[in-house]
Scaffold this motif. Structure first.
Motif, mmCIF file in Angstrom:
data_model
loop_
_atom_site.group_PDB
_atom_site.id
_atom_site.type_symbol
_atom_site.label_atom_id
_atom_site.label_comp_id
_atom_site.label_asym_id
_atom_site.label_seq_id
_atom_site.Cartn_x
_atom_site.Cartn_y
_atom_site.Cartn_z
ATOM 1 N N UNK A 1 3.875 3.319 7.141
ATOM 2 C CA UNK A 1 2.706 4.209 7.065
ATOM 3 C C UNK A 1 1.801 3.812 5.905
ATOM 4 N N UNK A 2 2.451 3.556 4.718
ATOM 5 C CA UNK A 2 1.645 3.122 3.577
ATOM 6 C C UNK A 2 0.934 1.813 3.880
ATOM 7 N N UNK A 3 1.668 0.881 4.494
ATOM 8 C CA UNK A 3 1.060 -0.399 4.837
ATOM 9 C C UNK A 3 -0.083 -0.233 5.821
ATOM 10 N N UNK A 4 0.127 0.730 6.754
ATOM 11 C CA UNK A 4 -0.951 0.967 7.719
ATOM 12 C C UNK A 4 -2.206 1.484 7.013
ATOM 13 N N UNK B 1 -2.906 1.087 3.808
ATOM 14 C CA UNK B 1 -3.451 0.000 2.994
ATOM 15 C C UNK B 1 -4.158 -1.035 3.863
ATOM 16 N N UNK B 2 -3.598 -1.264 5.029
ATOM 17 C CA UNK B 2 -4.249 -2.218 5.932
ATOM 18 C C UNK B 2 -5.626 -1.714 6.348
ATOM 19 N N UNK C 1 -12.316 -2.885 3.128
ATOM 20 C CA UNK C 1 -12.773 -3.750 2.035
ATOM 21 C C UNK C 1 -13.181 -5.111 2.547
ATOM 22 N N UNK C 2 -12.397 -5.628 3.506
ATOM 23 C CA UNK C 2 -12.732 -6.921 4.092
ATOM 24 C C UNK C 2 -14.069 -6.866 4.826
#
Length: 375
Positions: free
Chosen positions: A285-288, A290-291, A297-298
């Motif tokens: 979930x955190x990675x999602x 952050x992604x 940001x990208x």
């Protein structure tokens, strides 16, 4: 060779074979002894029927001849007397026939030979009553009965009694032999039966102890333990107080403990896997998130990169112009340098005559310690 290393089928087969062998031995011995008893009884029966009974019959027939001869003397009626004389002949024929059956068995026995001789003499004497009665010699008939027939009969009966005593002793010995044979057979058969029973008990006890030792307990309990383990009931302890280390129940107890340890380790691993899965899910979930943030940001970076690319392209155009200007400046610098070099050379040519004139004037007017500087 240890009994536990022999297969169960071999042990049971050997036990039953041994019991069968003992049983067959007992049966064969019993049959043999029964045959021997039967032979002894048969001999006793043959002795009784072949020797005693004919002798009894001969003695009885001899007694009947005496009674019939006496009646023939007493009866006044000729017909009745004739019937009695016929009885004398018939009874004489009976005891002669009985003696004929005894001859092959007892001839040569002195007691029997004496009896045989006396009864042959009586047979000859018993022919006289008919002659006395036919001749009417009743007084001679009476003297014959009292003085000749009766003493001869008593002597024959005495000899028969002696012979009967001897034969009865033989019969008693034959009966005693048969009884002894039966008693011996009874003891032998009882002893072998007791030995067979003891052997069967020992073999059965040995097999039971061997099986119980290998199982570690009763087969029903071992079956119940195996069924409980099969159902997954690993919390119950296996009673192995009397079980040997190599027994089935001991092995099942070890297996239950091992399965319990394996289940505990698997449960711990499962719990760890569940916790790690929960952490991985949280991390996912955190990675999602952050992604998603990085994707935004990208996207911004991509926009900035586009602007940067535009700026770079503009700077490239500016750099190309600057390069052209630099080249022009370099040419101009080269040209200026050449011009400066020409100026310097011209100035050098101008200063050389002036230096020479100053030198000459200085040597004439100036002090030697004062330097002369060019203008």
């Amino acid at each position: 060779m240890p009994l536990s290393s022999v297969s169960l089928a071999a042990r049971l087969g050997a036990a039953f074979a041994l019991v069968l062998l003992v049983t067959l031995t007992l049966a064969m011995f019993a049959v043999t002894r029964v045959d021997s008893i039967e032979a002894s009884l048969r001999n006793a029966e043959q002795f009784r029927s072949g020797q005693l009974e004919p002798l009894y019959a001969a003695r009885e027939a001899l007694a009947q001849t005496g009674i019939a001869a006496r009646n023939a003397y007493i009866f006044q009626d000729a017909t009745a007397a004739s019937r009695e004389l016929d009885l004398v002949d018939a009874r004489k024929a009976e005891y002669l026939a009985a003696l004929g059956r005894l001859d092959p068995l007892l001839r040569g026995d002195p007691h029997y030979d004496r009896v045989r001789a006396g009864m042959d003499s009586m047979a000859t004497e018993l022919e006289r009553p008919r002659r006395f009665r036919a001749a009417g010699e009743m007084d001679a008939f009476g003297r014959f009965l009292v003085e000749e027939c009766s003493p001869l009969r008593r002597r024959i009966v005495a000899d028969i009694d002696v012979l009967l005593t001897e034969l009865q002793a033989r019969s008693t010995r034959a009966g005693a032999a048969a009884a002894a044979e039966a008693t011996g057979a009874r003891w032998w058969i009882s002893g072998l039966a007791a030995l067979s029973a003891l052997l069967c008990a020992v073999i059965g006890l040995a097999i039971v102890r061997s099986l119980t030792g290998q199982l570690g307990g009763e087969p029903a309990y071992a079956t119940a333990v195996a069924q409980a383990i099969a159902r997954g009931e690993l919390q119950h302890r296996v009673e192995i107080g009397r079980a040997r280390p190599a027994s089935l129940l001991h092995a099942m107890s070890t297996m239950r403990d091992s399965l319990g340890g394996i289940v505990a380790r698997v449960r711990g691993g499962t719990d760890a896997i569940a916790a790690a899965s929960a952490e991985i899910a949280t991390g996912n979930l955190d990675l999602s998130r952050r992604t998603e943030t990085q994707a935004a940001a990208l996207a911004q970076v991509a926009g900035s990169m586009k602007d940067l690319i535009g700026s770079v392209r503009e700077n490239a155009g500016y750099a190309a112009q600057a390069s052209t200007l630099a080249e022009d400046a370099a040419r101009i610098s080269v040209q200026g340098g050449a011009a400066v070099d020409g100026v310097v050379a011209t100035m050098n040519l101008i200063q050389i005559p002036r230096a020479a004139s100053r030198k000459s004037s200085a040597s004439s007017t100036a002090s030697p310690s004062r330097p002369i500087y060019p203008p």
